[in-house]
Design a protein around this motif. Structure first.
Motif, PDB file in Angstrom:
ATOM      1  N   UNK A   1      10.819  -7.844  26.612  1.00 14.96           N
ATOM      2  CA  UNK A   1      10.420  -8.725  25.514  1.00 14.96           C
ATOM      3  C   UNK A   1       8.947  -9.120  25.621  1.00 14.96           C
ATOM      4  N   UNK A   2       8.265  -8.652  26.684  1.00 11.09           N
ATOM      5  CA  UNK A   2       6.827  -8.866  26.791  1.00 11.09           C
ATOM      6  C   UNK A   2       6.414 -10.201  27.365  1.00 11.09           C
ATOM      7  N   UNK A   3       7.270 -10.825  28.189  1.00 13.90           N
ATOM      8  CA  UNK A   3       6.903 -12.092  28.820  1.00 13.90           C
ATOM      9  C   UNK A   3       6.074 -11.844  30.070  1.00 13.90           C
ATOM     10  N   UNK A   4       5.216 -12.811  30.403  1.00 16.80           N
ATOM     11  CA  UNK A   4       4.445 -12.722  31.631  1.00 16.80           C
ATOM     12  C   UNK A   4       5.360 -12.935  32.832  1.00 16.80           C
ATOM     13  N   UNK A   5       4.994 -12.318  33.942  1.00 17.70           N
ATOM     14  CA  UNK A   5       5.840 -12.403  35.143  1.00 17.70           C
ATOM     15  C   UNK A   5       5.920 -13.817  35.704  1.00 17.70           C
ATOM     16  N   UNK A   6       4.926 -14.660  35.377  1.00 21.05           N
ATOM     17  CA  UNK A   6       4.920 -16.023  35.911  1.00 21.05           C
ATOM     18  C   UNK A   6       5.854 -16.951  35.151  1.00 21.05           C
ATOM     19  N   UNK A   7       6.449 -16.487  34.057  1.00 21.14           N
ATOM     20  CA  UNK A   7       7.313 -17.334  33.241  1.00 21.14           C
ATOM     21  C   UNK A   7       8.772 -17.109  33.612  1.00 21.14           C
ATOM     22  N   UNK A   8       9.496 -18.216  33.756  1.00 22.27           N
ATOM     23  CA  UNK A   8      10.907 -18.168  34.123  1.00 22.27           C
ATOM     24  C   UNK A   8      11.761 -18.363  32.878  1.00 22.27           C
ATOM     25  N   UNK A   9      12.709 -17.466  32.669  1.00 21.27           N
ATOM     26  CA  UNK A   9      13.561 -17.519  31.485  1.00 21.27           C
ATOM     27  C   UNK A   9      14.762 -18.422  31.739  1.00 21.27           C
ATOM     28  N   UNK A  10      15.013 -19.298  30.787  1.00 23.13           N
ATOM     29  CA  UNK A  10      16.220 -20.131  30.791  1.00 23.13           C
ATOM     30  C   UNK A  10      17.029 -19.771  29.548  1.00 23.13           C
ATOM     31  N   UNK A  11      18.213 -19.217  29.741  1.00 28.14           N
ATOM     32  CA  UNK A  11      19.048 -18.786  28.618  1.00 28.14           C
ATOM     33  C   UNK A  11      19.732 -20.001  27.997  1.00 28.14           C
ATOM     34  N   UNK A  12      19.691 -20.093  26.679  1.00 31.12           N
ATOM     35  CA  UNK A  12      20.278 -21.259  26.009  1.00 31.12           C
ATOM     36  C   UNK A  12      21.481 -20.885  25.145  1.00 31.12           C
ATOM     37  N   UNK A  13      21.768 -19.592  25.006  1.00 31.18           N
ATOM     38  CA  UNK A  13      22.966 -19.176  24.268  1.00 31.18           C
ATOM     39  C   UNK A  13      24.160 -19.110  25.205  1.00 31.18           C
ATOM     40  N   UNK A  14      25.301 -18.759  24.667  1.00 36.82           N
ATOM     41  CA  UNK A  14      26.498 -18.571  25.486  1.00 36.82           C
ATOM     42  C   UNK A  14      27.246 -17.337  24.999  1.00 36.82           C
ATOM     43  N   UNK A  15      28.304 -16.983  25.724  1.00 36.26           N
ATOM     44  CA  UNK A  15      29.062 -15.776  25.408  1.00 36.26           C
ATOM     45  C   UNK A  15      30.110 -15.987  24.327  1.00 36.26           C
ATOM     46  N   UNK A  16      30.266 -17.214  23.864  1.00 37.26           N
ATOM     47  CA  UNK A  16      31.277 -17.465  22.841  1.00 37.26           C
ATOM     48  C   UNK A  16      30.974 -16.651  21.589  1.00 37.26           C
TER      49      UNK A  16
END
Length: 446
Positions: free
Chosen positions: A230-245
């Motif tokens: 998705x083209x994010x910088x390596x210094x950025x940490x992803x926090x997922x906010x969706x769910x599997x429902x």
């Protein structure tokens, strides 16, 4: 000592400044991830540039039908003047058959303006059609790449969600098993429990810690892969906010009665094969046109002057306008060989189109069946989870009252964890099945 304290305080302050910048969190939903991928994915940007190249090629092919205008000029200084040869009688020398006569000045200036306009060039005209089809092919390739990118991002995001939820379940199970181990150790020390129960609880705890370590590593690796695509910088940490429902839209989906024509119109790979067939036909037509004559209108205007010095007093002009015809007669069977090659490639494209059309229909039906089966299994696992919750609550209550053993409680906890894991897997598989079903219908390329 004071100097050391000041240095320590300064180092801590610097860490306070640096650490937030190196651990910046990005809260990301699936829709946001898809939007970022389409805008920042490097391979997607390469494909968009490739599409621009095909547009430039179309413009280049059209230029063969447009007029051309060119100008050139020159200056020359002759150390020895130019000579021409003529009969000696022309200069009064009857005894010499041919004499050389110096003519012109030592300085010469020449200006030339040329014009050409194709009047009849069937090969160039058909080449424009081929280039236009190639441009349309690249546009479909962009749609196909967008569909593949959407599938990759969605699959990676859902896998990260599955690993995240699995980690939470294993963490909860670990907490319960740690309490169970502590209870077993306490009962064993009091002489009220068996050593085998303590060992069983210890093994369960260690197995869960091993599973959590493995899942954590897989989760971090999946997030790194997601950040890259998705083209994010390596210094950025992803926090997922969706769910599997899943939403109700997945529960209600159309049938394959949508029709082959609609599927073929939506799927870029089918459109590409169809365009490949048209390109093959156009190339054959273009090759045949090379046997036809071409007619070109041409014209020119020339100014020239010569002088012994650099003062040019007279500039005689010359101009003409005419038509040139070119008729190919024999080219060493080159054109016939090209026709044979284009014919074979056309047959290949037609067979590939038939094969892919049949595969597309089968893919849609297969993924629809997988989706229906996944929904049925999800319903079953939902009922199993509810039953496992009730069973665990009942066994736990009996255990607290001394009516049930620790082994029964452990088995009930294990059954609850497994049923929840199976439900998570069912959610994931339904989401993936819906993704593959939409991709088979050609709905991911927009």
């Amino acid at each position: 000592m004071k100097k050391y304290n000041r240095s320590l305080i300064a180092a801590i302050a610097m860490l306070g400044i640096v650490l937030p910048a190196t651990a910046q969190e990005v809260h990301l939903s699936l829709s946001e991830a898809l939007t970022m991928a389409k805008a920042k994915n490097k391979a997607m940007q390469v494909q968009l540039l490739e599409e621009k190249v095909s547009k430039m090629e179309t413009l280049e092919s059209r230029s063969d039908l447009l007029p051309t205008l060119s100008a050139q000029g020159s200056y020359a200084h002759y150390f020895e003047r130019q000579v021409i040869f003529m009969p000696g009688a022309f200069v009064g020398d009857e005894n010499t058959p041919v004499v050389d006569v110096a003519v012109g000045g030592k300085n010469a200036v020449n200006g030339y303006l040329a014009f050409q306009q194709p009047l009849l060039s069937e090969s160039a005209r058909r080449q424009v059609k081929t280039a236009t089809l190639g441009e349309a092919f690249q546009a479909q390739e962009t749609r196909a790449f967008r569909a593949r990118l959407t599938a990759e991002v969605t699959t990676t995001y859902l896998r990260a969600l599955l690993l995240s939820e699995s980690l939470k379940l294993n963490q909860q199970s670990l907490e319960r098993n740690v309490r169970s181990l502590e209870d077993s150790q306490s009962l064993l020390s009091q002489g009220k429990g068996l050593k085998v129960d303590t060992l069983r609880s210890f093994i369960a705890v260690e197995n869960l810690r091993s599973s959590i370590s493995y899942l954590q590593n897989q989760y971090e690796t999946t997030l790194l892969h997601l950040a890259r695509i998705i083209g994010l910088e390596s210094a950025e940490t992803i926090v997922l906010i969706d769910n599997l429902e899943i939403d109700e839209g997945i529960m209600i989906f159309g049938s394959t009665a949508a029709g082959e024509a609609e599927i073929a119109a939506n799927r870029p790979d089918l459109q590409q094969i169809r365009l490949r067939v048209e390109i093959g036909e156009s190339m054959m037509s273009q090759t045949k046109a090379q046997k036809l004559p071409t007619i070109t209108m041409m014209g020119a205007y020339q100014l020239q002057a010569q002088s012994f010095d650099l003062s040019f007093s007279r500039w005689p002009g010359t101009s003409f306008l005419g038509i040139q015809a070119y008729v190919p007669i024999f080219s060493g069977n080159k054109i016939n060989s090209r026709l044979g090659k284009a014919s074979v490639m056309l047959q290949q494209s037609e067979l590939a189109l038939q094969d892919l059309s049949q595969k597309a229909a089968i893919e849609v039906q297969s993924h629809e069946n997988d989706l229906r089966e996944g929904l049925r299994r999800l319903e079953i696992h939902g009922n199993t989870v509810e039953a496992a919750k009730v069973n665990f609550a009942m066994v736990n209550e009996r255990f607290q009252s001394g009516l049930s053993s620790r082994l029964e409680l452990t088995d009930a906890e294990l059954a609850l964890t497994e049923s929840r894991m199976n439900q998570l897997q069912a959610f994931y598989k339904v989401r993936i099945a819906k993704l593959e079903y939409d991709q088979a219908l050609g709905l991911l390329s927009e």
